[in-house]
Write an enzyme that holds these catalytic residues in place. Structure first.
Site, short mmCIF file in Angstrom:
data_model
loop_
_atom_site.label_atom_id
_atom_site.label_comp_id
_atom_site.label_asym_id
_atom_site.label_seq_id
_atom_site.Cartn_x
_atom_site.Cartn_y
_atom_site.Cartn_z
N CYS A 115 0.84 -1.23 0.05
CA CYS A 115 -0.04 0.04 0.09
C CYS A 115 0.87 1.42 -0.02
O CYS A 115 0.31 2.60 -0.33
CB CYS A 115 -0.65 0.08 1.15
N HIS A 250 -3.24 7.74 1.71
CA HIS A 250 -3.60 6.26 1.22
C HIS A 250 -4.90 6.10 1.84
O HIS A 250 -5.24 6.37 2.70
CB HIS A 250 -2.76 5.21 1.72
N ASN A 280 -10.07 0.04 -0.47
CA ASN A 280 -8.48 0.25 -0.48
C ASN A 280 -7.90 -0.43 -1.75
O ASN A 280 -8.11 -1.49 -1.96
CB ASN A 280 -8.14 -0.39 0.81
#
Ligand code: UT7
Length: 323
Positions: A115, A250, A280
């Protein structure tokens, strides 16, 4: 002599056509729209078609970023792709994208920081440009996490989605207008590996594996580590957090990004949040969020933006840029 800066010349994003709602998920695992929205802020996620690969998502985002920059791939001499879901074990998804874009020059490679991947790729390309090894770069975050989810595990499958985002960086003799990547700050600590990982891989298991996460433990670390990285970066750059125009985190969980903002006293109006729409998307999430805010006119040329992420590894970090 003036320093060389990596200017963000263009930005693009791509989400697959298929949208999966929380209600649809509640027919697959024992969950509910209320639980998912309340705990994560997510309403929908996009799922790649069976014949659509990470490289295809990356190509769409890259083309949009090149268009936005008014450039063609002929002008690009470095392609860095951040992905944890490559098309194949090898070759790198970056070289597949290079070929699909019709380029046969320069260099293309993947970076793997899950990520945090977009920040790692951005920092890599920025350093190539600063040291004169590249004049222009495509930095792409592209993922098909739907392929590594355990669709029987409600604690993970509701959180992730597929997508891609990209920026074009060009070497600029700054600071004329001050635009470009100002500073990046990268961290990792492998002792947290068990909290977020994939339980398969070519060498260890000869399989692809599924994502495993102890979400509440990751959550606990995320806010402190991310906020710490942002504070260190701001101090290194000599730019106070209150000077930031836009916070582009993020997009993992609405509660995490609001928690970080609160900890650093960043007003809610400055936080770019798109997690509700696409969940996500790992390395794709920062450029997806940034692109949305550029397109809707919030982020303007000259604005100061602060990005952050934490992912499997753990890896984490932050980046400061003037758009
Ligand atoms: O991008 C990489 C970094 N990843 C992240 O940043 C993710 C970080 N973690 C999170 O976002 C949150 O921890 C989650 C959204 C994953 C979970 O939220 P939470 O508030 O930490 O919940 P929890 O894991 O403590 O679980 C609370 C309860 C549990 O039930 P019990 O044990 O209290 O009876 C879970 O079994 O919620 C249950 N639960 C669910 N219930 C309905 C877990 N997943 C679901 C679900 N639907 N999908």
């Amino acid at each position: 002599m003036t320093d060389t800066f990596a200017r963000i010349a263009g930005i693009g994003a791509y989400l697959p056509a298929r949208v999966m709602t929380n209600d649809e998920l509640s027919g697959i695992v024992e969950t509910s729209d209320d639980w998912i929205r309340e705990r994560t802020g997510i309403s929908t996620r996009h799922i790649a078609a069976d014949d659509e690969f990470t490289s295809d998502l990356g190509v769409q985002a890259a083309k949009a970023a090149l268009d936005d920059a008014g450039m063609t791939v002929a002008g690009i001499d470095l392609i860095v792709v951040a992905t944890a879901t490559p098309d194949l074990t090898f070759p790198a998804t970056a070289t597949i994208i290079q070929e699909k874009l019709g380029s046969d020059h320069g260099a293309a490679f993947d970076v793997h920081a899950v990520c945090s991947g977009f920040l790692y790729a951005l920092a890599t390309a920025d350093n190539f440009i600063r040291c004169g090894q590249a004049k222009s770069a495509l930095v792409i975050g592209a993922e098909t996490f739907s392929r590594i989810l355990d669709w029987t595990d409600r604690t993970t499958c509701v959180l992730f989605g597929d997508g891609a985002g990209a920026v074009v960086l060009t070497a600029d003799q700054g600071p004329q207008d001050g635009q470009g990547v100002i500073k990046t700050h990268l961290r990792s600590d492998g002792k947290f590996r068990e909290l977020l990982y994939v339980d398969g891989g070519p060498s260890a298991t000869r399989t692809v594996g599924h994502l495993r996460m102890q979400g509440n433990q990751v959550f606990r670390h995320a806010v402190n580590k991310i906020a710490g990285s942002m504070e260190e970066l701001a101090e290194m750059a000599g730019i106070p957090i209150e000077d930031i125009d836009w916070f582009v985190p993020h997009q993992a969980n609405e509660r995490i990004l609001q928690g970080v903002a609160r900890k650093l006293a960043i007003p809610v109006e400055k936080v770019i949040s798109t997690v509700g729409r696409h969940g996500n998307t790992s390395a794709a999430s920062i450029p997806l969020a940034m692109e949305a805010a550029v397109r809707d006119g919030r982020i303007k040329r000259g604005d100061l933006i602060l990005m952050e992420a934490l992912g499997g590894g753990f890896t984490w970090g932050a980046a400061l840029a003037r758009y």
